[in-house]
Design an enzyme around this catalytic site. Structure first.
Site, PDB file in Angstrom:
ATOM      1  CE  LYS A   1      -2.163  -1.268   3.812  1.00 21.49           C
ATOM      2  NZ  LYS A   1      -1.488  -2.557   4.093  1.00 21.49           N
TER       3      LYS A   1
ATOM      4  NE  ARG B   1      -4.755  -1.742   9.707  1.00 20.87           N
ATOM      5  CZ  ARG B   1      -3.642  -1.201   9.199  1.00 20.87           C
ATOM      6  NH1 ARG B   1      -3.636   0.018   8.748  1.00 20.87           N
ATOM      7  NH2 ARG B   1      -2.562  -1.918   9.143  1.00 20.87           N
TER       8      ARG B   1
ATOM      9  NE  ARG C   1       7.699  -2.371   6.062  1.00 20.42           N
ATOM     10  CZ  ARG C   1       6.389  -2.289   6.222  1.00 20.42           C
ATOM     11  NH1 ARG C   1       5.651  -1.705   5.318  1.00 20.42           N
ATOM     12  NH2 ARG C   1       5.817  -2.816   7.280  1.00 20.42           N
TER      13      ARG C   1
ATOM     14  NE  ARG D   1       6.104  -0.268  10.210  1.00 17.89           N
ATOM     15  CZ  ARG D   1       4.962  -0.384   9.531  1.00 17.89           C
ATOM     16  NH1 ARG D   1       4.835   0.232   8.368  1.00 17.89           N
ATOM     17  NH2 ARG D   1       3.965  -1.099  10.001  1.00 17.89           N
TER      18      ARG D   1
ATOM     19  NE  ARG E   1       2.080  -5.202  10.974  1.00 20.96           N
ATOM     20  CZ  ARG E   1       3.216  -4.845  10.352  1.00 20.96           C
ATOM     21  NH1 ARG E   1       4.387  -5.175  10.864  1.00 20.96           N
ATOM     22  NH2 ARG E   1       3.158  -4.179   9.240  1.00 20.96           N
TER      23      ARG E   1
HETATM   24  P1  AP5 Z   1       4.781  -1.624   1.814  1.00 18.24           P
HETATM   25  O1  AP5 Z   1       4.442  -0.801   0.621  1.00 18.24           O
HETATM   26  O2  AP5 Z   1       5.571  -0.966   2.896  1.00 18.24           O
HETATM   27  O3  AP5 Z   1       3.483  -2.362   2.384  1.00 18.24           O
HETATM   28  P2  AP5 Z   1       2.197  -1.796   3.173  1.00 18.24           P
HETATM   29  O4  AP5 Z   1       1.007  -2.464   2.589  1.00 18.24           O
HETATM   30  O5  AP5 Z   1       2.217  -0.306   3.202  1.00 18.24           O
HETATM   31  O6  AP5 Z   1       2.538  -2.427   4.586  1.00 18.24           O
HETATM   32  P3  AP5 Z   1       2.423  -1.881   6.086  1.00 18.24           P
HETATM   33  O7  AP5 Z   1       3.154  -2.874   6.947  1.00 18.24           O
HETATM   34  O8  AP5 Z   1       2.883  -0.450   6.202  1.00 18.24           O
HETATM   35  O9  AP5 Z   1       0.943  -1.984   6.337  1.00 18.24           O
HETATM   36  P4  AP5 Z   1       0.266  -2.167   7.660  1.00 18.24           P
HETATM   37  O10 AP5 Z   1      -1.100  -2.022   7.176  1.00 18.24           O
HETATM   38  O11 AP5 Z   1       0.539  -3.357   8.460  1.00 18.24           O
HETATM   39  O12 AP5 Z   1       0.968  -1.027   8.576  1.00 18.24           O
HETATM   40  P5  AP5 Z   1       0.489   0.424   8.997  1.00 18.24           P
HETATM   41  O13 AP5 Z   1       1.680   1.276   9.052  1.00 18.24           O
HETATM   42  O14 AP5 Z   1      -0.689   0.860   8.212  1.00 18.24           O
HETATM   43  O15 AP5 Z   1       5.579  -2.915   1.282  1.00 18.24           O
HETATM   44  C1  AP5 Z   1       6.076  -3.880   2.192  1.00 18.24           C
HETATM   45  C2  AP5 Z   1       7.430  -4.389   1.674  1.00 18.24           C
HETATM   46  O16 AP5 Z   1       7.210  -5.141   0.458  1.00 18.24           O
HETATM   47  C3  AP5 Z   1       8.439  -3.284   1.324  1.00 18.24           C
HETATM   48  O17 AP5 Z   1       9.726  -3.701   1.692  1.00 18.24           O
HETATM   49  C4  AP5 Z   1       8.317  -3.136  -0.212  1.00 18.24           C
HETATM   50  O18 AP5 Z   1       9.539  -2.719  -0.814  1.00 18.24           O
HETATM   51  C5  AP5 Z   1       7.955  -4.557  -0.624  1.00 18.24           C
HETATM   52  N1  AP5 Z   1       7.064  -4.607  -1.787  1.00 18.24           N
HETATM   53  C6  AP5 Z   1       6.020  -3.778  -2.070  1.00 18.24           C
HETATM   54  N2  AP5 Z   1       5.424  -4.140  -3.218  1.00 18.24           N
HETATM   55  C7  AP5 Z   1       6.104  -5.245  -3.667  1.00 18.24           C
HETATM   56  C8  AP5 Z   1       5.974  -6.089  -4.817  1.00 18.24           C
HETATM   57  N3  AP5 Z   1       5.002  -5.894  -5.729  1.00 18.24           N
HETATM   58  N4  AP5 Z   1       6.838  -7.129  -4.934  1.00 18.24           N
HETATM   59  C9  AP5 Z   1       7.815  -7.355  -4.010  1.00 18.24           C
HETATM   60  N5  AP5 Z   1       8.001  -6.569  -2.917  1.00 18.24           N
HETATM   61  C10 AP5 Z   1       7.141  -5.536  -2.743  1.00 18.24           C
HETATM   62  O19 AP5 Z   1      -0.044   0.127  10.480  1.00 18.24           O
HETATM   63  C11 AP5 Z   1       0.831  -0.203  11.527  1.00 18.24           C
HETATM   64  C12 AP5 Z   1       0.025  -0.417  12.806  1.00 18.24           C
HETATM   65  O20 AP5 Z   1      -0.662   0.800  13.160  1.00 18.24           O
HETATM   66  C13 AP5 Z   1      -1.082  -1.495  12.722  1.00 18.24           C
HETATM   67  O21 AP5 Z   1      -0.585  -2.772  12.979  1.00 18.24           O
HETATM   68  C14 AP5 Z   1      -2.050  -0.983  13.808  1.00 18.24           C
HETATM   69  O22 AP5 Z   1      -1.585  -1.310  15.095  1.00 18.24           O
HETATM   70  C15 AP5 Z   1      -1.975   0.538  13.665  1.00 18.24           C
HETATM   71  N6  AP5 Z   1      -2.979   1.080  12.715  1.00 18.24           N
HETATM   72  C16 AP5 Z   1      -2.720   1.740  11.558  1.00 18.24           C
HETATM   73  N7  AP5 Z   1      -3.870   2.095  10.957  1.00 18.24           N
HETATM   74  C17 AP5 Z   1      -4.873   1.654  11.749  1.00 18.24           C
HETATM   75  C18 AP5 Z   1      -6.290   1.687  11.641  1.00 18.24           C
HETATM   76  N8  AP5 Z   1      -6.917   2.268  10.597  1.00 18.24           N
HETATM   77  N9  AP5 Z   1      -7.017   1.109  12.642  1.00 18.24           N
HETATM   78  C19 AP5 Z   1      -6.419   0.542  13.711  1.00 18.24           C
HETATM   79  N10 AP5 Z   1      -5.086   0.454  13.872  1.00 18.24           N
HETATM   80  C20 AP5 Z   1      -4.308   1.007  12.888  1.00 18.24           C
END
Ligand code: AP5
Length: 207
Positions: A15, A90, A124, A152, A163
């Site tokens: 994402k 979410r 990552r 991270r 997660r």
């Molecule tokens: P990346 O693009 O970083 O993936 P992402 O989908 O953004 O992953 P996140 O881990 O950031 O999502 P998340 O939803 O768990 O975390 P968030 O910060 O929102 O890509 C991942 C890796 O893969 C990278 O190394 C990239 O280079 C690689 N990659 C990408 N595309 C690729 C491809 N096509 N092929 C190969 N490699 C690829 O949330 C963190 C925490 O915050 C949650 O756990 C929760 O506790 C809290 N939180 C956040 N939002 C909420 C909410 N709305 N409600 C409740 N809690 C929340």
């Protein structure tokens, strides 16, 4: 395009990686609840410290906290023509609350199976200076920035599995909810970063 766009998918689906490209394509600002929570945590605000225990345990932060954050963010002037939500909503209660804040016109669901997710997340690395996202294998960093990259705290195998379990229990049903509304577009997320970007760009071009 009017309204807001939601980027939906499991942790590590790509994402954040795709968000930059969609911002360039649509001009809508990225609103990432994960980034907002990490910023609050780095500043040690009350909200950040409250969120920390959930984030480090791989659990979702309570809906009321997240909805409050989004309401405040959507009052800012750059949100007037809609935004690109990354990692929000979410849960179904978050999506219901969002309906009274902004119109969601499109949901892009990046689909990646669980077995690929752990590798993506554990490999990552982030550049703290500009937020650029790398992967030790799939998107290696240039040598001149490699020394400053960070991992991270929640990017370890144990937390990723938590997660993923939160995703399947609380977030995945939201995909069906948006599907019933007829605005969900699924994208195969297992291709290269460029292939996924092309699929998303096709969807956005034809809307
Ligand atoms: P990346 O693009 O970083 O993936 P992402 O989908 O953004 O992953 P996140 O881990 O950031 O999502 P998340 O939803 O768990 O975390 P968030 O910060 O929102 O890509 C991942 C890796 O893969 C990278 O190394 C990239 O280079 C690689 N990659 C990408 N595309 C690729 C491809 N096509 N092929 C190969 N490699 C690829 O949330 C963190 C925490 O915050 C949650 O756990 C929760 O506790 C809290 N939180 C956040 N939002 C909420 C909410 N709305 N409600 C409740 N809690 C929340």
């Amino acid at each position: 395009m009017t309204g807001s766009i939601v980027l939906f998918g499991p942790p590590g689906a790509g994402k954040g990686t795709q968000a930059d490209k969609i911002v360039q394509l649509t001009g809508k600002p990225q609103v990432s609840t994960g980034d907002m929570l990490r910023l609050a945590l780095s500043k040690e605000t009350e909200l950040g410290l409250e969120a920390k225990k959930y984030m480090e345990a791989g659990q979702l932060v309570p809906d009321n906290v997240i909805i409050g954050l989004i309401k405040d963010r959507m009052h800012e002037s750059d949100a007037r023509n809609g935004v690109l939500f990354d990692g929000f909503p979410r849960t179904i209660p978050q999506a219901e609350a969002l309906e009274s804040i902004t119109e969601v016109s499109t949901v892009i669901s990046i689909e990646v199976p669980d077995e690929d997710i752990v590798n993506r997340i554990v490999g990552r690395r982030m550049d703290p200076e500009n937020g650029e996202i790398y992967h030790i294998t799939f998107k290696p960093p240039p040598t001149e920035v490699a020394h400053r990259l960070v991992q991270r705290k929640d990017d370890n195998e144990e937390t990723v599995r938590m997660r993923l379990s939160s995703y399947h229990e609380q977030t995945k049903p939201l995909g069906d909810w948006y599907m019933e509304k007829g605005i969900l577009h699924a994208v195969e997320g297992t291709g290269s970063i460029e292939e996924v970007a092309r699929s998303i760009s096709k969807i956005l071009t034809f809307l």
